[in-house]
Each structure stands twice: as structure tokens, then as C-alpha cells.
Design an enzyme around this catalytic site. Sequence first.
Site, short mmCIF file in Angstrom:
data_model
loop_
_atom_site.label_atom_id
_atom_site.label_comp_id
_atom_site.label_asym_id
_atom_site.label_seq_id
_atom_site.Cartn_x
_atom_site.Cartn_y
_atom_site.Cartn_z
N THR A 115 45.65 38.02 45.06
CA THR A 115 45.68 37.62 44.10
C THR A 115 45.23 37.73 41.89
O THR A 115 43.82 37.99 42.66
CB THR A 115 45.19 35.68 44.74
OG1 THR A 115 44.96 34.70 43.51
CG2 THR A 115 43.81 36.11 45.23
N TYR A 139 37.98 31.14 46.77
CA TYR A 139 39.55 31.94 47.23
C TYR A 139 39.27 33.73 46.86
O TYR A 139 39.90 33.84 47.67
CB TYR A 139 40.75 30.73 45.93
CG TYR A 139 41.84 31.81 46.47
CD1 TYR A 139 42.28 31.98 47.84
CD2 TYR A 139 42.46 31.80 45.28
CE1 TYR A 139 43.44 32.59 47.67
CE2 TYR A 139 43.74 31.98 45.22
CZ TYR A 139 44.41 33.28 46.42
OH TYR A 139 45.46 33.02 45.98
#
Length: 327
Positions: A115, A139
Site C-alpha cells: 500500500t 496499517y
Amino acid sequence: MILVTGGAGYIGSHTVKALGEAGFRLVVFDDFSTGHPDFVRGVDVIEGNLGRMTDVQSVFDRYAIEGVVHFAGRALVGESSERPELYYETNVVGGLNLLNAMREAGVTNLIFSSTCATYGIPETENLGEDHPQRPINPYGETKLAFERAMAWFGSVHGIRHLSLRYFNAAGADAACEFGEDHAPETHLIPLVLGAAAGLRDRVEIYGTDYPTPDGTCVRDYIHVTDIADAHVTALQKLMAGTLEPQALNLGTGTGASVREVIDTVRAVTGRDFEVAESPRRRGDAPRLVALAERVAEVLGWRPAHSDLPNIVDTAWHWQLKRKKISL
Ligand code: UDP
């Protein structure tokens, strides 16, 4: 046989379809915590949890796995900032189980869903793959931890690997077989479409005082079908042994602000709805937009479905179908 972890999820299901159409034989491993059984059809499906090593090992015992596409994981910035323990458990501990099972079974090809959240606050306007990685939420931190573990397993145990760093996946399958369906939904585009459909009272803009042209966060929205297609090419090259271990951005190179997304939804759907200005959400970077040249050079991949009106239009039709709404 290719193992797809998290193949019943949003990006996983689109990629399973694309890989199947490209002729790969697939087995999906999913715990259905966020994935949907009706999103995977025509492939073998094993229900299991990455956190349980016996579940993971049983897949490698049952199938002659030649490569792995690893989607399974937690992927919400906001949730990760509230409950980091969940993110370490799934993305790191679960990920290590997968790497160890691959090592034991001698499986050497791996594509990982990474990501843009691994970069942190951008130091340049657009983010290239060599930008420093200093995540600002658990995250991004846990995705980066797996990237690093994968690189070490790669160099020590001979696993050929590729990280694909997604920017903001959005949109839905053109045939409307699947799309975004999270409970609770936290992502901007389905939430705004929910307001347009009359399923939500209003849209909240999280932060209007960012250092961006209109004060709202800017993201690089990339159609999920484009992401799926990139995996097909990447896996073909990886299996052919023609890909160096590396990370590639999957983005368009163009950003849209929260306000621009709202305006596009109004234009595409022809519906109006209430918009409220709210405080910033914890863990959000002001702007995340890709430099997307390297992936074009390495994979010959360029987004073909990712203009914002098309993203919104496909997501709109999916949402109408999923929620059984007629216009
Ligand atoms: N956002 C917003 N209102 C919402 C949901 C999201 O303003 O109800 C903003 C969010 O702060 C971020 C952008 O929309 O700047 C995209 O958020 P999303 O959760 O869709 O993806 P993320 O960038 O967190 O992966």
C-alpha cells in the site's frame, strides 16, 4: 496451482476472476471475516485463518502450490489507529505463517498486496517507489513489516517476490459480479454513493484544513479492474522468472480531492445529498498520489479503466445491484 489468500475480498475477487480468465488454476484461502462466499465461483475455496499455522500448512499439504498472491489482511487506516493489535496479528503474524509455510513447502513465487500507506507523509508531490517509507499508522507500518520480512525470506530462502503498492482501490467489475461491500463501510466512494442512493443521511468530509488546493485530502483512485490486470501480468512474469524482486506502485499519477469525488458522484448519479464538514480522521496523510512510471516500464501496465467518472459509474451500478435499488 496458484494460492490466492483473501481471494473472496474486494480486490482479491476481481483478481481471481482476471487470473482465471488468463488460464491460471487457483485455490482461494479466506476466513470470510470480510470476504464474501458469493464473490468466489468456479475455483477451489478453503476456509481458514492465516493466524493458525495448521490451517495454512493444510493448503500446502493438499495442493501443489507454485505461486502465491497474498491479499489476506486488514486494510483500514482508521481502525488500525484505534486497534493496532489486530493489524500486527493479521498482517504480521499471519503473514509470517504464510512465509514459513511457503519456505517449508519450497514455494518460491509471491506477490504481495502492499500500500501507499507504507510511505507516510510525502516529501515530494508524487510518491515514487524509492520515497522513504515512514508510515504514520499501524496499517502502513504492518504492511511495511511484511514487505521487509518478505525481502529477507526472499534473499535467504530464495523466494522471488513482488510488492504491489496500491493507491486507493475503487470502482467495481464492469459485469457487476462483485464490488466493494464492507460492513461497516468506511471508504469514501461507497459512502458518498450510499448518500446518493438515499441509504445514508449525509456525507462527512474528514478535514477541510489540509494544505491542499481545496483543503480536503487528495487520493489517487485506481480502478480495481486495473489492479487485477496488473496482477495477471506480474504473475506471468514472476512465474517465467523474468521479474527482479521489487516494489511497484499501482496508481494513476493523478489525484482527486474529497470534494472532487463528491462533485463527480453528483454528476454521475444526478443525485444531490447533504455534505457535512467534520474534523480530521486520525492517521490520514494530506495527499497520496503515485509516480506510476516504473510499473509501466517493468510490467508494460497502464490504467485503462481509472478515470474518476468511470470508477464512480461502475461502483454506482454495483451498489444499486447489491442493495437491490432500482432507479
Ligand atoms: N473520507 C472522508 N469521509 C468519509 C470517508 C473518507 O472525508 O466518510 C476521506 C478520508 O479522510 C481520506 C479519503 O476520504 O482522505 C479516502 O479515504 P478512504 O477511507 O476511502 O481511503 P484511505 O485513503 O483511507 O485508504
